[in-house]
Motif scaffolding. Structure first.
Motif, mmCIF file in Angstrom:
data_model
loop_
_atom_site.group_PDB
_atom_site.id
_atom_site.type_symbol
_atom_site.label_atom_id
_atom_site.label_comp_id
_atom_site.label_asym_id
_atom_site.label_seq_id
_atom_site.Cartn_x
_atom_site.Cartn_y
_atom_site.Cartn_z
ATOM 1 N N LEU A 55 0.653 -1.549 -0.364
ATOM 2 C CA LEU A 55 -0.094 -0.350 0.011
ATOM 3 C C LEU A 55 0.645 1.404 0.324
ATOM 4 C CD1 LEU A 55 -3.300 0.494 -0.109
ATOM 5 C CD2 LEU A 55 -2.668 0.951 2.705
ATOM 6 N N ALA A 56 1.490 0.995 1.080
ATOM 7 C CA ALA A 56 2.726 2.502 0.804
ATOM 8 C C ALA A 56 3.376 2.321 -0.436
ATOM 9 C CB ALA A 56 4.021 2.184 1.947
ATOM 10 N N GLY A 57 4.004 1.083 -1.061
ATOM 11 C CA GLY A 57 4.418 1.468 -3.091
ATOM 12 C C GLY A 57 3.468 2.257 -3.489
ATOM 13 N N LEU A 58 1.968 1.501 -3.396
ATOM 14 C CA LEU A 58 1.180 2.095 -4.252
ATOM 15 C C LEU A 58 0.599 4.148 -4.399
ATOM 16 C CD1 LEU A 58 -1.305 1.321 -5.940
ATOM 17 C CD2 LEU A 58 -2.545 0.886 -4.385
ATOM 18 N N ARG A 59 0.872 4.204 -2.902
ATOM 19 C CA ARG A 59 0.962 5.377 -2.700
ATOM 20 C C ARG A 59 1.927 6.760 -2.918
ATOM 21 N NH1 ARG A 59 -2.896 5.134 -4.776
ATOM 22 N NH2 ARG A 59 -4.939 5.407 -4.139
ATOM 23 N N GLY A 60 3.544 5.705 -2.422
ATOM 24 C CA GLY A 60 4.146 6.564 -2.411
ATOM 25 C C GLY A 60 4.601 7.604 -1.212
ATOM 26 N N ASN A 61 4.022 5.980 -0.068
ATOM 27 C CA ASN A 61 4.396 7.020 1.112
ATOM 28 C C ASN A 61 5.823 6.734 1.563
ATOM 29 O OD1 ASN A 61 4.461 7.147 3.747
ATOM 30 N ND2 ASN A 61 2.079 7.559 3.621
ATOM 31 N N ILE A 62 6.461 7.031 2.176
ATOM 32 C CA ILE A 62 7.992 6.841 2.365
ATOM 33 C C ILE A 62 8.041 6.619 3.991
ATOM 34 C CG2 ILE A 62 10.041 7.258 3.177
ATOM 35 C CD1 ILE A 62 10.087 9.494 0.421
ATOM 36 N N SER A 63 6.891 7.091 4.580
ATOM 37 C CA SER A 63 7.199 7.384 5.901
ATOM 38 C C SER A 63 6.853 5.974 6.542
ATOM 39 C CB SER A 63 6.321 8.643 6.555
ATOM 40 O OG SER A 63 4.931 8.930 5.911
ATOM 41 N N LEU A 64 5.423 5.357 5.741
ATOM 42 C CA LEU A 64 4.352 4.684 5.828
ATOM 43 C C LEU A 64 5.559 2.903 5.445
ATOM 44 C CD1 LEU A 64 1.528 2.840 6.469
ATOM 45 C CD2 LEU A 64 1.446 3.328 4.158
ATOM 46 N N LEU A 65 6.272 3.361 4.559
ATOM 47 C CA LEU A 65 7.244 2.144 4.414
ATOM 48 C C LEU A 65 8.046 2.166 5.284
ATOM 49 C CD1 LEU A 65 7.849 -0.154 2.577
ATOM 50 C CD2 LEU A 65 8.877 1.726 0.911
ATOM 51 N N GLU A 66 9.046 3.083 5.477
ATOM 52 C CA GLU A 66 9.956 2.651 6.786
ATOM 53 C C GLU A 66 9.298 2.537 8.219
ATOM 54 O OE1 GLU A 66 12.995 5.912 8.402
ATOM 55 O OE2 GLU A 66 11.741 7.167 7.676
ATOM 56 N N HIS A 67 8.353 3.310 8.447
ATOM 57 C CA HIS A 67 7.693 2.248 9.990
ATOM 58 C C HIS A 67 7.180 0.886 9.887
ATOM 59 C CE1 HIS A 67 4.635 1.714 12.921
ATOM 60 N NE2 HIS A 67 5.104 1.872 13.142
ATOM 61 N N GLU A 68 6.946 0.374 8.553
ATOM 62 C CA GLU A 68 6.675 -1.031 8.008
ATOM 63 C C GLU A 68 7.379 -1.959 8.466
ATOM 64 O OE1 GLU A 68 3.875 -4.714 7.322
ATOM 65 O OE2 GLU A 68 3.581 -2.221 8.311
ATOM 66 N N CYS A 69 8.571 -0.946 7.159
ATOM 67 C CA CYS A 69 10.213 -2.439 7.451
ATOM 68 C C CYS A 69 10.948 -2.321 8.995
ATOM 69 C CB CYS A 69 11.507 -1.955 6.108
ATOM 70 S SG CYS A 69 10.797 -1.804 4.106
ATOM 71 N N ALA A 70 10.509 -0.948 9.608
ATOM 72 C CA ALA A 70 11.624 -1.689 10.374
ATOM 73 C C ALA A 70 10.255 -2.002 11.791
ATOM 74 C CB ALA A 70 11.520 -0.160 11.258
#
Length: 509
Positions: free
Chosen positions: A271-286
């Motif tokens: 979903l972060a990739g689909l929406r271009g949301n860096i902070s969301l992807l960073e939090h998810e990976c962490a």
């Protein structure tokens, strides 16, 4: 519609009652015209029920657009005030076909809207529309049921009596925002039905008996309602109001239903990739060890190549031209991020070329040594002139004959002219004669002059040895020496001898 009612309170009985109540509610609300497509409250459907039964046939979903800002701010005046400054090409691979030529080749969206009462245009996610698609993201929320069918965004404008003729492709959905939209749909196993006539706002509702003859279902979709189009179902539309606007999604990433969670939602990383949301992807990976940006290499010896069966955030970031998000992923994980195969096994540079993202193509090839693969053919097929120009100017000419045949077959005359001019200039510059062979690059971007592998070599040798004397004639021999490919070969974009879902959609769009 008639519903099968089963005893003992079964799910089918409940679904039938829901359909009956929804249709009575629609009739009471004054929904116009004849309708034999069922309506259901999308909030009452579980994802398992959706996947196993409801999504197999056309359905109108209600209750899923509550809270959408679009329903309040996409009237003609407000939409033009908020987004009218954004620009679109007059005609392009995005689906935009604006016929008023005296407005130039690049037009403000406000100009489109001024003429939408007598124009019908559909805007898809492509290089030329990224700014518009990103600008409207906050005006709607993707329903969880439909997230896996939302890899490509659709924006549709038009007035009566305009519409779209019968077509079919992968799964899609479209929400009417303003106006109303008449829909006709037919089972994909049937021949293409006769076209509806968008001659008035009534959507040909008086032709019920005619459509019944061909097994066509019909309904008028009102503001706030979403229509679901199952895979490969024939569908045609007519706008039912002078200003009709709709938005939705399509699944142009093949065979990826399995990525959904039990709720139907995409995993947070996707979903972060689909929406271009860096902070969301960073939090998810962490916080989530299962969120991976790089695949594990195949176990058991093998050749170490990555599997192409999985969908990754970078696929969606590249498709939607989120350069900053891709840079963040590369900085975090390294080159493995861009060595992942594309959704159909192609290189990521070729995946970027399919959507015409020149800066991404350039970054992947020049900064990260990603092979160009069949990027030139993909860009030619999709009509991305700027991408084609960059590729040939920088020597990424692998498959130039196929690219030329593709461009000619699909009427991309400007692109065909670019490819032809490149070959003409090459032949003149190198003064090719006798057995010399112009070099082109193989799929890995390496120089190759082998007469057996170069798509320019055999024809150029014969043309120069016959004394053509003209760069134009020699170029014609080079580019047209191979017959245009069959429709099956055109669809088989990755050359594996099979037609996957994405290739089928591409050749039938």
């Amino acid at each position: 519609p008639t519903s099968t009612i089963h005893p003992k309170g079964s799910p089918r009985m409940l679904a039938g009652l829901l359909l009956l109540l929804a249709d009575r509610g629609a009739a009471a609300a004054g929904v116009p015209g004849y309708c034999n497509i069922p309506r259901m409250d999308g909030n009452q459907i579980s994802y398992s029920e959706w996947k196993s039964s409801v999504s197999k046939k056309p359905v109108i979903l209600t209750g899923l657009t509550e809270g959408w800002a679009a329903l309040e701010k996409w009237d003609k005046r407000s939409f033009s005030a908020n987004y009218g400054h954004l620009k679109l090409p007059r005609t392009s691979s995005t689906g935009v076909h604006f016929t008023l030529r005296n407005h130039g080749d690049v037009i403000n969206l406000s100009t489109y809207l001024q003429h939408s009462d007598r124009q019908h245009f559909i805007i898809y996610d492509h290089a030329e529309t990224v700014e518009i698609m990103n600008a409207i993201r906050n005006d709607y929320q993707l329903p969880s049921l439909l997230q896996t069918a939302s890899f490509e965004t659709i924006l549709s404008f038009g007035g009566a009596p305009q519409g779209a003729t019968f077509q079919r492709h992968q799964v899609a959905w479209l929400a009417t925002i303003f106006g109303r939209k008449h829909w006709w749909m037919a089972d994909p196993r049937t021949p293409k039905p006769p076209e509806p006539t968008c001659h008035s706002h009534d959507g040909d509702s008086h032709r019920k008996e005619y459509w019944d003859k061909y097994g066509v279902v019909h309904c008028t979709v009102m503001p706030g309602e979403i229509i679901w189009v199952p895979p490969q179902w024939w569908h045609a539309t007519c706008n039912g109001a002078p200003y009709t606007v709709a938005m939705g999604g399509q699944q142009y990433v093949p065979n990826k239903d399995q990525v959904a969670l039990s709720s139907g939602e995409l995993p947070t990383a996707l979903l972060a990739g689909l929406r271009g949301n860096i902070s969301l992807l960073e939090h998810e990976c962490a916080t989530n060890p299962a969120a991976k940006l790089c695949p594990e290499e195949k176990k058991g010896g093998g050749d170490g190549k990555h599997s192409s069966n999985r969908l990754y955030p970078q696929h969606l970031a590249i498709k939607n031209n989120y350069i900053d998000l891709l840079k963040w992923m590369i900085q975090k994980e390294g080159s493995c991020v861009v060595n992942v195969p594309g959704p159909s096994g192609q290189s990521l540079a070729s995946w970027a070329a399919e959507y015409g993202h020149v800066e991404l193509i350039k970054m992947l090839i020049e900064e990260h040594s990603v092979p160009a693969g069949n990027a030139l053919e993909q860009a030619s097929f999709k009509g991305h002139k700027n991408a084609v120009e960059w590729l040939v100017t920088n020597g990424h000419t692998y498959g130039i004959k196929k690219a030329y045949a593709t461009a000619k077959m699909h009427g991309r005359e400007e692109i065909a002219a670019i490819l032809r001019s490149h070959v003409e200039n090459y032949l003149k510059e190198h003064k090719i004669e006798n057995k010399s062979t112009p070099k082109q690059q193989d799929q890995g971007g390496r120089s190759s002059s082998s007469s057996s592998s170069s798509s320019l070599s055999s024809s150029s040798s014969s043309s120069s040895s016959s004394g053509s004397g003209s760069g134009g004639e020699a170029a014609a021999d080079v580019l047209e020496g191979t017959p245009v490919r069959s429709r099956f070969q055109m669809a088989d974009l990755n050359g594996d001898g099979r037609i996957n879902a994405m290739e089928w959609s591409a050749v039938h769009e």
